[in-house]
Write a protein that holds these residues in place. Structure first.
Motif, PDB file in Angstrom:
ATOM      1  N   ASP A  21      81.410  80.195  12.083  1.00  0.00           N
ATOM      2  CA  ASP A  21      80.355  81.002  11.470  1.00  0.00           C
ATOM      3  C   ASP A  21      78.932  80.510  11.735  1.00  0.00           C
ATOM      4  O   ASP A  21      77.976  81.075  11.215  1.00  0.00           O
ATOM      5  CB  ASP A  21      80.554  81.180   9.959  1.00  0.00           C
ATOM      6  CG  ASP A  21      81.721  82.107   9.656  1.00  0.00           C
ATOM      7  OD1 ASP A  21      81.965  83.012  10.495  1.00  0.00           O
ATOM      8  OD2 ASP A  21      82.388  81.931   8.631  1.00  0.00           O
ATOM      9  N   GLY A  23      77.558  80.776  14.555  1.00  0.00           N
ATOM     10  CA  GLY A  23      76.938  81.769  15.435  1.00  0.00           C
ATOM     11  C   GLY A  23      77.350  81.684  16.890  1.00  0.00           C
ATOM     12  O   GLY A  23      76.686  82.253  17.757  1.00  0.00           O
ATOM     13  N   LYS A  24      78.467  81.022  17.164  1.00  0.00           N
ATOM     14  CA  LYS A  24      78.909  80.856  18.555  1.00  0.00           C
ATOM     15  C   LYS A  24      79.112  82.209  19.246  1.00  0.00           C
ATOM     16  O   LYS A  24      78.641  82.422  20.365  1.00  0.00           O
ATOM     17  CB  LYS A  24      80.209  80.042  18.603  1.00  0.00           C
ATOM     18  CG  LYS A  24      80.670  79.748  20.014  1.00  0.00           C
ATOM     19  CD  LYS A  24      82.028  79.094  20.019  1.00  0.00           C
ATOM     20  CE  LYS A  24      83.070  80.076  19.514  1.00  0.00           C
ATOM     21  NZ  LYS A  24      84.326  80.084  20.237  1.00  0.00           N
ATOM     22  N   THR A  25      79.813  83.124  18.578  1.00  0.00           N
ATOM     23  CA  THR A  25      80.090  84.425  19.184  1.00  0.00           C
ATOM     24  C   THR A  25      78.798  85.191  19.441  1.00  0.00           C
ATOM     25  O   THR A  25      78.612  85.798  20.502  1.00  0.00           O
ATOM     26  CB  THR A  25      81.004  85.260  18.258  1.00  0.00           C
ATOM     27  OG1 THR A  25      82.116  84.452  17.886  1.00  0.00           O
ATOM     28  CG2 THR A  25      81.493  86.513  18.940  1.00  0.00           C
ATOM     29  N   THR A  26      77.901  85.143  18.478  1.00  0.00           N
ATOM     30  CA  THR A  26      76.636  85.866  18.615  1.00  0.00           C
ATOM     31  C   THR A  26      75.819  85.287  19.770  1.00  0.00           C
ATOM     32  O   THR A  26      75.265  86.029  20.586  1.00  0.00           O
ATOM     33  CB  THR A  26      75.841  85.799  17.291  1.00  0.00           C
ATOM     34  OG1 THR A  26      76.730  86.107  16.215  1.00  0.00           O
ATOM     35  CG2 THR A  26      74.684  86.775  17.296  1.00  0.00           C
ATOM     36  N   LYS A  48      86.893  86.980  13.664  1.00  0.00           N
ATOM     37  CA  LYS A  48      86.204  86.794  12.391  1.00  0.00           C
ATOM     38  C   LYS A  48      86.972  85.830  11.512  1.00  0.00           C
ATOM     39  O   LYS A  48      88.173  85.670  11.618  1.00  0.00           O
ATOM     40  CB  LYS A  48      86.052  88.138  11.700  1.00  0.00           C
ATOM     41  CG  LYS A  48      85.019  89.001  12.388  1.00  0.00           C
ATOM     42  CD  LYS A  48      83.627  88.448  12.145  1.00  0.00           C
ATOM     43  CE  LYS A  48      82.778  88.621  13.372  1.00  0.00           C
ATOM     44  NZ  LYS A  48      81.734  87.669  13.532  1.00  0.00           N
ATOM     45  N   HIS A  90      88.071  79.581  15.171  1.00  0.00           N
ATOM     46  CA  HIS A  90      88.507  79.855  13.788  1.00  0.00           C
ATOM     47  C   HIS A  90      89.954  79.408  13.611  1.00  0.00           C
ATOM     48  O   HIS A  90      90.248  78.247  13.812  1.00  0.00           O
ATOM     49  CB  HIS A  90      88.305  81.331  13.464  1.00  0.00           C
ATOM     50  CG  HIS A  90      86.845  81.663  13.268  1.00  0.00           C
ATOM     51  ND1 HIS A  90      86.287  81.772  12.023  1.00  0.00           N
ATOM     52  CD2 HIS A  90      85.852  81.874  14.153  1.00  0.00           C
ATOM     53  CE1 HIS A  90      84.992  82.055  12.162  1.00  0.00           C
ATOM     54  NE2 HIS A  90      84.710  82.120  13.443  1.00  0.00           N
ATOM     55  N   ASN A 140      70.302  77.516  14.586  1.00  0.00           N
ATOM     56  CA  ASN A 140      70.410  78.971  14.481  1.00  0.00           C
ATOM     57  C   ASN A 140      70.028  79.497  13.090  1.00  0.00           C
ATOM     58  O   ASN A 140      69.925  78.747  12.142  1.00  0.00           O
ATOM     59  CB  ASN A 140      71.863  79.369  14.826  1.00  0.00           C
ATOM     60  CG  ASN A 140      72.021  80.867  15.022  1.00  0.00           C
ATOM     61  OD1 ASN A 140      71.055  81.553  15.374  1.00  0.00           O
ATOM     62  ND2 ASN A 140      73.212  81.373  14.797  1.00  0.00           N
ATOM     63  N   LYS A 141      69.871  80.796  13.025  1.00  0.00           N
ATOM     64  CA  LYS A 141      69.663  81.554  11.783  1.00  0.00           C
ATOM     65  C   LYS A 141      68.319  81.263  11.107  1.00  0.00           C
ATOM     66  O   LYS A 141      68.231  81.192   9.883  1.00  0.00           O
ATOM     67  CB  LYS A 141      70.819  81.311  10.793  1.00  0.00           C
ATOM     68  CG  LYS A 141      72.191  81.596  11.398  1.00  0.00           C
ATOM     69  CD  LYS A 141      73.260  81.780  10.341  1.00  0.00           C
ATOM     70  CE  LYS A 141      74.637  81.925  10.971  1.00  0.00           C
ATOM     71  NZ  LYS A 141      75.717  82.152  10.028  1.00  0.00           N
ATOM     72  N   ASP A 143      66.055  83.213  10.858  1.00  0.00           N
ATOM     73  CA  ASP A 143      65.627  84.418  10.146  1.00  0.00           C
ATOM     74  C   ASP A 143      66.111  84.397   8.701  1.00  0.00           C
ATOM     75  O   ASP A 143      65.884  85.328   7.946  1.00  0.00           O
ATOM     76  CB  ASP A 143      66.176  85.671  10.857  1.00  0.00           C
ATOM     77  CG  ASP A 143      67.692  85.665  10.907  1.00  0.00           C
ATOM     78  OD1 ASP A 143      68.281  84.581  11.134  1.00  0.00           O
ATOM     79  OD2 ASP A 143      68.295  86.730  10.700  1.00  0.00           O
ATOM     80  N   THR A 255      67.003  82.432  16.352  1.00  0.00           N
ATOM     81  CA  THR A 255      68.029  83.231  15.712  1.00  0.00           C
ATOM     82  C   THR A 255      68.832  83.965  16.774  1.00  0.00           C
ATOM     83  O   THR A 255      68.270  84.742  17.556  1.00  0.00           O
ATOM     84  CB  THR A 255      67.452  84.229  14.662  1.00  0.00           C
ATOM     85  OG1 THR A 255      68.342  85.359  14.555  1.00  0.00           O
ATOM     86  CG2 THR A 255      66.077  84.731  15.033  1.00  0.00           C
ATOM     87  N   ALA A 256      70.111  83.695  16.776  1.00  0.00           N
ATOM     88  CA  ALA A 256      70.970  84.338  17.764  1.00  0.00           C
ATOM     89  C   ALA A 256      71.047  85.827  17.473  1.00  0.00           C
ATOM     90  O   ALA A 256      70.972  86.658  18.377  1.00  0.00           O
ATOM     91  CB  ALA A 256      72.361  83.708  17.740  1.00  0.00           C
TER      92      ALA A 256
HETATM   93  P1  G4P Z   1      81.060  82.018  15.097  1.00  0.00           P
HETATM   94  O1  G4P Z   1      81.449  82.670  16.366  1.00  0.00           O
HETATM   95  O2  G4P Z   1      80.380  80.702  15.294  1.00  0.00           O
HETATM   96  O3  G4P Z   1      82.116  81.946  14.079  1.00  0.00           O
HETATM   97  O4  G4P Z   1      79.900  82.884  14.428  1.00  0.00           O
HETATM   98  P2  G4P Z   1      79.463  84.389  14.642  1.00  0.00           P
HETATM   99  O5  G4P Z   1      78.638  84.506  15.851  1.00  0.00           O
HETATM  100  O6  G4P Z   1      80.627  85.285  14.471  1.00  0.00           O
HETATM  101  O7  G4P Z   1      78.479  84.522  13.422  1.00  0.00           O
HETATM  102  C1  G4P Z   1      78.918  84.367  12.089  1.00  0.00           C
HETATM  103  C2  G4P Z   1      78.083  85.253  11.186  1.00  0.00           C
HETATM  104  O8  G4P Z   1      76.731  84.812  11.229  1.00  0.00           O
HETATM  105  C3  G4P Z   1      78.079  86.700  11.597  1.00  0.00           C
HETATM  106  O9  G4P Z   1      77.923  87.470  10.432  1.00  0.00           O
HETATM  107  C4  G4P Z   1      76.814  86.809  12.413  1.00  0.00           C
HETATM  108  O10 G4P Z   1      76.299  88.114  12.457  1.00  0.00           O
HETATM  109  C5  G4P Z   1      75.904  85.886  11.643  1.00  0.00           C
HETATM  110  N1  G4P Z   1      74.815  85.345  12.462  1.00  0.00           N
HETATM  111  C6  G4P Z   1      74.883  84.781  13.692  1.00  0.00           C
HETATM  112  N2  G4P Z   1      73.664  84.404  14.109  1.00  0.00           N
HETATM  113  C7  G4P Z   1      72.810  84.740  13.130  1.00  0.00           C
HETATM  114  C8  G4P Z   1      71.390  84.620  12.973  1.00  0.00           C
HETATM  115  O11 G4P Z   1      70.659  84.137  13.828  1.00  0.00           O
HETATM  116  N3  G4P Z   1      70.870  85.088  11.796  1.00  0.00           N
HETATM  117  C9  G4P Z   1      71.640  85.639  10.822  1.00  0.00           C
HETATM  118  N4  G4P Z   1      71.028  86.066   9.724  1.00  0.00           N
HETATM  119  N5  G4P Z   1      72.978  85.775  10.943  1.00  0.00           N
HETATM  120  C10 G4P Z   1      73.552  85.333  12.082  1.00  0.00           C
HETATM  121  P3  G4P Z   1      79.125  88.186   9.704  1.00  0.00           P
HETATM  122  O12 G4P Z   1      78.558  88.899   8.548  1.00  0.00           O
HETATM  123  O13 G4P Z   1      80.241  87.224   9.470  1.00  0.00           O
HETATM  124  O14 G4P Z   1      79.660  89.150  10.802  1.00  0.00           O
HETATM  125  P4  G4P Z   1      79.082  90.533  11.219  1.00  0.00           P
HETATM  126  O15 G4P Z   1      79.832  91.473  10.383  1.00  0.00           O
HETATM  127  O16 G4P Z   1      77.619  90.508  10.967  1.00  0.00           O
HETATM  128  O17 G4P Z   1      79.412  90.633  12.682  1.00  0.00           O
END
Ligand code: G4P
Length: 526
Positions: A21, A23-26, A48, A90, A140-141, A143, A255-256
């Protein structure tokens, strides 16, 4: 420069390490977007969080291709060719995740800036230390409301024991996130929310002293200037040599999801990350620009679909060039084999390659003759080292539903352990079979595969084992004494190697103290 040398110089092969979680996938999506491999980010299938039912997993694997093709993604970026190797994260976290890290030349560590350094990241960093792999860091994140950036870097330095050199520095966070200051370029790059699905035209202000900055940032401009002065004084400067030695990590903020800052990281990656590196064998070191082809298998992926019972062996090319139809020596079995239809991995709709070079990964169809750690060469008898088994972290006793099938069970388990799907331990003191895994999904995988491939129905029972260590000693007497005295906790693994299976971590610690002439290893070479 020869073509081979040029191809090698162009390549960067890396993997992402992160806690689920973060943000690897993003990030993967955005990286591929920059690589023009995806028209619009949002098509990489992420797994997920939440429980994967067993049937889910089998469905997933049945859709063959999805998991195989996303295992390796190749894309161009800034005149370079980048290979990104997937690290299952995961429920699909497994020994493959660890082993993939031994097949790359650098890693990107992604940290959730609200959370900081998390447990899985600590474990994965430990694996990268086996080869002192260079690490880039993406915070990351931004935002969201995050922790203080200085505090985050301190935590990385303390917990992961690696110096941090900020390359970019965040301006604000959460709703007030304005962008980053690039310390090396002396530029402020401004963030606009809601543009994450595209490659944005960004507003760039050159120079920290530029009055334009006061227009864009208002009072935050002055704060930024003060902060950067402080940061420069208090943090490490980027040092390429220290980075390449795995001692210092360049740190990027962004922010990814907003696709902001990922390009700064990629710029750093293609500029600083090492080209495909030389690798050691049991006889000599092999350079990537050697003409003769060589490579090693770091992962074997089985396919659950009974219609396609083949497995794919992932081979990292260490030297030379692969071309379709070529022959190579399968060193372990001492035979030359033809690579008929190896898979190459290019993201998006770029056409399938007939050639691949040192640093690339190819997928070989494996009908049971390829094992983890196998070496392929142009004829030379040598074996690559450094593709180990990792001590499992989870253990269960496996029991047959039909006791008459003990032989098949043992055979199945040994073969699955050769493939790296799981590890098996047979205690000295009884006839138990103990299955050890790094990720919990592996237990389901093994039972499903035993059933479909070996016609054996098995179930698990809990067992009191906390950890395993491979045991060696230069002193035969000391080893004998250890075997005798610790008999209750000694076992043989799938390759008949001596292991200590400790009921608790404290037992392990005590054993290490009590038997100073015995070595307890967390990894074992094939
Ligand atoms: P992972 O592969 O490392 O497990 O992480 P993933 O990219 O699936 O990201 C986990 C959650 O964090 C996702 O939300 C994703 O949208 C969110 N996320 C990733 N990068 C950022 C960022 O820069 N800012 C914010 N605010 N969120 C970020 P989710 O609700 O679990 O999934 P989804 O329904 O949004 O896809």
């Amino acid at each position: 420069m020869s073509t081979l040398a040029q191809e090698v110089a162009n390549r960067r092969t890396f993997a992402i390490i992160s806690h689920p979680d973060a943000g690897k996938t993003t990030i993967t999506e955005k990286v591929l977007l920059f690589g023009q491999a995806l028209q619009k980010a949002g098509t990489v299938k992420g797994k997920k969080s939440g429980q994967h039912a067993k049937s889910d997993w089998m469905e997933m694997e049945k859709e063959r291709g999805i998991s195989v093709t996303t295992s390796v993604m190749q894309f161009p970026y800034a005149d370079r060719l980048v290979n990104l190797l997937d690290t299952p994260g995961h429920e699909d976290f497994s020994e493959d995740t660890y082993r993939t890290l031994t097949a790359v030349d650098s890693c990107l560590m992604v940290i959730d800036s609200a959370k900081g350094v998390e447990e899985r990241t600590i474990k994965l960093m430990e694996v990268t230390r086996l080869r002192d792999t260079p690490i880039l860091t993406f915070m990351n994140k931004l935002d969201r409301d995050t922790r203080d950036p200085i505090e985050l870097m301190d935590e990385v330095e303390e917990v992961l024991n690696i110096a941090c050199a900020p390359i970019t520095w965040p301006i604000g966070m959460g709703k007030g996130f304005k962008g980053v200051y690039h310390l090396l370029r002396d530029e402020v790059i401004l963030y606009q929310s809601g543009q994450g699905h595209t490659i944005q035209e960004k507003r760039v202000v050159s120079g920290l002293d530029n009055p334009e900055l006061d227009e864009c940032l208002g009072s935050m401009a002055g704060d930024l200037r003060d902060e950067i002065e402080l940061v420069k004084g208090a943090s490490h400067e980027f040092d390429l040599e220290a980075f390449l030695a795995g001692e210092l990590t360049p740190v990027f903020f962004g922010t990814a999801l907003g696709n902001f800052g990922v390009d700064h990281m990629l710029d750093g990656l293609v500029e600083w990350a090492p080209t495909p590196q030389a690798r050691d064998t049991d006889t000599r070191s092999v350079n990537p620009t050697e003409d003769g082809f060589s490579g090693f298998v770091f992962k074997i992926q089985a396919n659950m679909d009974p219609q396609h019972r083949d497995r794919i062996a992932f081979l990292r090319i260490v030297s030379g060039k692969y071309s379709q139809g070529m022959k190579a020596r399968h060193v372990r079995i001492g035979k030359d084999v033809r690579f008929a239809d190896a898979l190459t991995f290019m993201a998006g709709d770029r056409s399938h390659a007939d050639e691949a070079y040192a640093g690339d990964i190819i997928g070989l169809h494996n009908h049971g003759t390829i094992q983890l750690g196998d070496t392929f060469t142009a004829g030379e008898d040598m074996k690559f080292t450094g593709i180990p088994n990792f001590a499992p972290e989870l253990f269960r006793r496996i029991r047959l539903k039909d006791p008459l099938k003990a032989k098949q069970l043992q055979k199945g388990l040994v073969q699955l352990s050769e493939e790296g799907a799981v590890q098996v331990f047979r205690p000295m003191k009884n006839n138990d079979l103990i299955v050890g895994a790094v990720g919990v999904l592996q237990f389901d995988v093994v039972v499903a595969r035993l059933k479909s491939e070996y016609k054996v129905e098995a179930v698990y029972e809990p067992i009191n084992v906390a950890t395993a260590r491979w045991v060696t000693s230069d002193d035969a007497k000391a080893l004998d004494e250890f075997k005798r005295k610790a008999n209750d906790f000694v076992a043989l693994d799938g390759a008949d190697q001596l292991t200590y299976i400790a009921p608790t971590m404290v037992n392990l610690q005590l054993a290490e103290e009590r038997y100073p002439d015995v070595k307890f290893h967390k990894t074992r070479e094939h």
